[in-house]
Enzyme design. Sequence first.
Site, PDB file in Angstrom:
ATOM      1  N   LYS A   1       0.835  -1.196   0.000  1.00 43.99           N
ATOM      2  CA  LYS A   1       0.000   0.000   0.000  1.00 43.99           C
ATOM      3  C   LYS A   1       0.875   1.253   0.000  1.00 43.99           C
ATOM      4  CE  LYS A   1      -4.036  -1.683   2.566  1.00 43.99           C
ATOM      5  NZ  LYS A   1      -5.035  -1.448   1.505  1.00 43.99           N
TER       6      LYS A   1
ATOM      7  N   ARG B   1     -10.552 -11.230   1.367  1.00 42.45           N
ATOM      8  CA  ARG B   1     -11.392 -12.270   0.750  1.00 42.45           C
ATOM      9  C   ARG B   1     -10.707 -13.632   0.791  1.00 42.45           C
ATOM     10  NH1 ARG B   1     -11.512  -8.821  -4.664  1.00 42.45           N
ATOM     11  NH2 ARG B   1     -11.301  -7.202  -3.072  1.00 42.45           N
TER      12      ARG B   1
END
Length: 495
Positions: free
Chosen positions: A274, A348
Amino acid sequence: MQFHLKFGDPLKFSCQALIVGCFEDDLSEPLFKRVDHSLGGYLESLYRQHEFSGKQNKTRIIPTLGKLSAERIVVVGLGKKKELSTERIRQAAGTAIQAMRDTRIKSCASLLHLLEKGSRSLQGTVEGMILGGYAFQQYKSKKEDYGGIEDVAMFFPAGAKKDGLDKALIEARTLCEAVLFARDMVSHPGNVATPAFLAEKAVEMSARYGIACQVLEREEMERNSMEALLAVARGSRQPPRFIILEYLAAGEKVRPTVLVGKGITFDSGGISLKPREGMEKMKDDMAGGAAVIGTVMAAAALKLPVNLIGLVPAAENLPGGGAYKPGDVIKSMSGQTIEIVNTDAEGRMILCDALHYAQRYKPAALIDMATLTGACVVALGSFASGMMGNDEGVKRAIREAAQESGERVWELPLWEDYGELMKSDIADMKNAGGPEAGTISAAWFLKNFVGKSRWVHLDIAGTAWMDKDRPYMPKGATGIGVRLLIEYLKGVARG
Ligand code: BES
Ligand code: ZN
Ligand code: ZN
């Protein structure tokens, strides 16, 4: 914060502050009128001179100069009279608590709980005050000398039924305790709140309430072929945990509600790192897991007659030497294969194994909560959680619980067409689509792992953490999900 139920005239009660609500379009509310009368019409004159509007969550603190037993009046705007709701009362109570913080008031009496009939506004007021007064200061070496409001008196007409009020008060406090428990877990920094720490908290909590708790470690995950979860965990030296909580209070024949919460204790993005700006906020990436643990705690403490399973896959997403990489193909516990195109879509990955694991409970409903996508923050901001799912009944029940609890949800579509975004050339699916419909493609991914379960996914990326104070959610961790899910479970218990 201690609450004291009292019977008689609140205007004769000596305290540092008396909280009274004021509508923006109607000054005839009896409690307001009485207070104003004692002050010789001062409040109404302030209103007429536009010094105070009664608009929602505006406050004004007014010294009584001996005209009332209370030293000050805290007037809180309630907005339009026709729009009064428990949520408005909750917000007004939270706003009042935050306003009193600046004046360092320690004891007060409230009139807000009398605005609606029944015990709902009592609960709303208590919730607003406890949640609005929260501050996380465990890492400050100098403790603040002001510890917030200590005593709140709540007056009822002489002869009101004390038992029912006591029960409502205890219920509200119990629920809030679980919300604050969840907030604390989220507030802790990532170096403290590791997967092992989350598991420890769950074990401690379950011992306190006599709930069954099992924690799977790496070896058991390997035996269970939870390869998607393990793939994420391998980038970090913090070992993963899979937390299983079982609170069974509805009898063997009743199929359980299964809750699944994302427990990424820090999300650096992994190899798909990130940007550095704001990365520190990614300690809140276990807020879904905290909400699940908090909800099980609240259900047990409130003795809700439900069967409830809480699952929290917990791991840290770092780019260590063992980290999974873009291009890798991972075989999930369900057997479906996943091509990794972005290691930052790790939520996920850990959820898909947990959702598959959940099938063994034959859930009556399967609900997951996750700080899953930045796209959800773009779509809904911090005002609502995203909701998607495959069952109208569960979605409706969640919507109703959201209305009741004030923890709003907004549905996004989950048409099969969105699967287009997740097609892989090499595996059954990719773990990330492109920039389009990021919240939906994430939910579409999860849908492949829920089997035939009635399932709802809640994306809490925008609601788990507030950058600015809200009436009963001071800046920081919100504990979102606990009150929503408890409201939902109350509905399940009613049948
Ligand atoms: N934990 C983040 C989602 C997130 C972002 C929560 C911002 C709160 C604020 C999640 O793991 C993530 O990084 N998602 C990616 C998915 C993408 C790579 C498909 C995202 O949203 O960018
Ligand atoms: Zn991520
Ligand atoms: Zn994440």
